[in-house]
Write an enzyme that holds these catalytic residues in place. Sequence first.
Site, PDB file in Angstrom:
ATOM      1  CD  GLU A   1      -1.835  -2.269   1.401  1.00 32.99           C
ATOM      2  OE1 GLU A   1      -0.693  -2.549   1.804  1.00 32.99           O
ATOM      3  OE2 GLU A   1      -2.705  -3.112   1.199  1.00 32.99           O
TER       4      GLU A   1
ATOM      5  CG  HIS B   1     -10.163  -7.047   8.142  1.00 35.50           C
ATOM      6  ND1 HIS B   1      -9.342  -7.656   9.058  1.00 35.50           N
ATOM      7  CD2 HIS B   1      -9.569  -7.221   6.940  1.00 35.50           C
ATOM      8  CE1 HIS B   1      -8.296  -8.181   8.441  1.00 35.50           C
ATOM      9  NE2 HIS B   1      -8.413  -7.930   7.157  1.00 35.50           N
TER      10      HIS B   1
END
Lengths: 383, 376
Positions: free
Chosen positions: B112, B181
Amino acid sequence: MALSHLSSTRSNRLLRPLAAAASSLCRPISTSTEPLVIETSIPFTPHKCEPPSRSVETNPQELLTFFRDMATMRRMEIAADSLYKAKLIRGFCHLYDGQEAVCVGMEASINKKDCIITAYRDHCTFLGRGGTLLEIFSELMGRQGGCSKGKGGSMHFYKKESGFYGGHGIVGAQVPLGCGLAFAQKYNKDENVTFALYGDGAANQGQLFEALNISALWDLPIILVCENNHYGMGTAEWRAAKSPSYYKRGDYVPGLKVDGMDVLAVKQACKFAKEHVLKNGPIILEMDTYRYHGHSMSDPGSTYRTRDEISGVRQERDPIERVRKLVLGHDLATEKELKDIEKEIRKEVDEAIAKAKVSPMPEPSELFTNVYVKGFGTEVFHS
Amino acid sequence: KKTSLVVVRSDGSLNLNTGSSAGARRLDQLVTNAVAVSASLLSTSSTSLAVLIHELLLYEALREGLEEEMDRDNRVCVMGEDVGHYGGSYKVTRGLADKFGDLRVLDTPIAENAFTGMGIGAAMTGLRPIVEGMNMGFLLLAFNQISNNCGMLHYTSGGQFTIPIVIRGPGGVGRQLGAEHSQRLESYFQSIPGIQMVACSTPYNAKGLMKAAIRSENPVILFEHVLLYNLKERIPDEEYICNLEEAEMVRPGEHITILTYSRMRYHVMQAAKTLVNKGYDPEVIDIRSLKPFDLHTIGNSVKKTHRVLIVEECMRTGGIGASLTAAINENFIDYLDAPIVCLSSQDVPTPYAGTLEEFTIVQPAQIVTAVEQLCQ
């Protein structure tokens, strides 16, 4: 950085014994573009590639340009040192003196459509990309005439039209940006390349390897250049890296180790790298260089290395002295002429500083400009 | 299919280049329920409408917006994990790699920090990348790139570089996805100067905001929600974009202003049904623009109702609601009859157990109680 203003019509000169290469009478400062082939100081060390030849093609005009450019950079950095101590430059100031050969050699092998991105030791790189001394000193002193309108500072020099993308304060973060630049070049089918510079300290950043992986996978025209000055701030390279052979750490990506104090070696390596990446994807260049100053102006630079080491490098490997010897040895100019050039440069730098010192600070309203792009609605909502 | 451009303002008024007034009336009715409509409920009379519409799911609306912009401008490209050959983990980019090729829809490795940085670097040269975080939470690894490079390069370069990047991805509390998450990054990113943040909540505004974000010269972070991707709605065939800085009037009312965004909009509307039955008239505004706040729409509402309830999915501490409370207090204190109440998620990592997860976020019953207390 043209030599155009130097006249070549001097009449009174001492005749000197002819050098072997010169076949005519001794001339004044040479503006000749006759090719000259000079050997680099040491051979290149390759990793998974064939190294370029040690013989570098150059010419007298280029060598004198090298001398002038590097002397300007050296003078500029020394002047910045004094300005910092006089508290006209504040914050962080990272000086490049000693490393001039890297950016000058690089510029000699590329054009302004190729992109360069580097970290915070960017004053000389910016100058090489076409920045002016006035812009530099204005920005360092936070004036509105600075290249970033006084809002960036020492670590944030940019020149979009010359392909200079900064100027970044966070170690290593410029490498993924550089890969993005190379991606855009590939996307636009440009036939240009990107040089992403980082230091031996940044070489241990994870994002570098992430970006290298993606660049190699997508065949991006990027050249990663590790400016190895052997110290990551105060930590020597052998204390920070298990493997300080930075040119090898790309593993599957080829690499080349270059004497970063030899401007001709740098030029040859960058030329080779540009040709390589346009065909074969990324390459890593390790420039073995040295900085005379500490990491920044707040670092004396002598607590983690000896003064003998610093003066030793200055005596044996200084990039400007090397070019001076070449110029004198090939009779391209006299010592006096070189000294005159240096005097001229000193004057130029002093003038730029004087002008910058009296230039205005940014307007208070500048605080709020360029946060968002003008006309895109959000400025309406600023309270 | 591409005719004139329709810009819908938050008060329902339209800026049509062409188009009939029948179309204007139709678009006023904003669909708000979160339940997917079955095919049998689609009346045949819908085909006789003066304005052509089609029905789709929210993720399809995002894709439509993305595809239209990629068709329109060659510089738009998408990068992210599994966006290409796999079609996107939430199917937002399904089919795009086949249509536009590997150089415009790029599968990245799991890096990322690097690919967000690459997107920003590409944006510096004039490309318009869209960086997808598979889950917004993963973009924490790219925080430095988003904060320093994305947000600040326009400023530190004195205006030389613009960063027309869109960073998007699903976030929010899902169905027992676990703490890592279920993150809500809008509260972490809200202080970054130089970026804009928007949150979509319906297929209509998802497509509109996606298109507007891509066309914006500023870096925009588009927050989607994991549980809203299968919302179904009818949207116009005609091209339209939504205004990035405007809030959406979901339900006009008189008694109280309820400010919300993303999934909580649906909890609020559910609570609104109960409240209407009890005789209250709440005004519900989906703020959509998380940075900057649309204080114009919000202010007008506060001046009308004099009571404010904020319902958000962010944590209580340092969330969007906290900033919004401060902004409203600073600007509209004279119009408030009661202190602002902010209902947010609990300051805990989202637990896995279903019952505990339910307690973490705001439920409709709590909203009803809060309104009743505020309106006393």
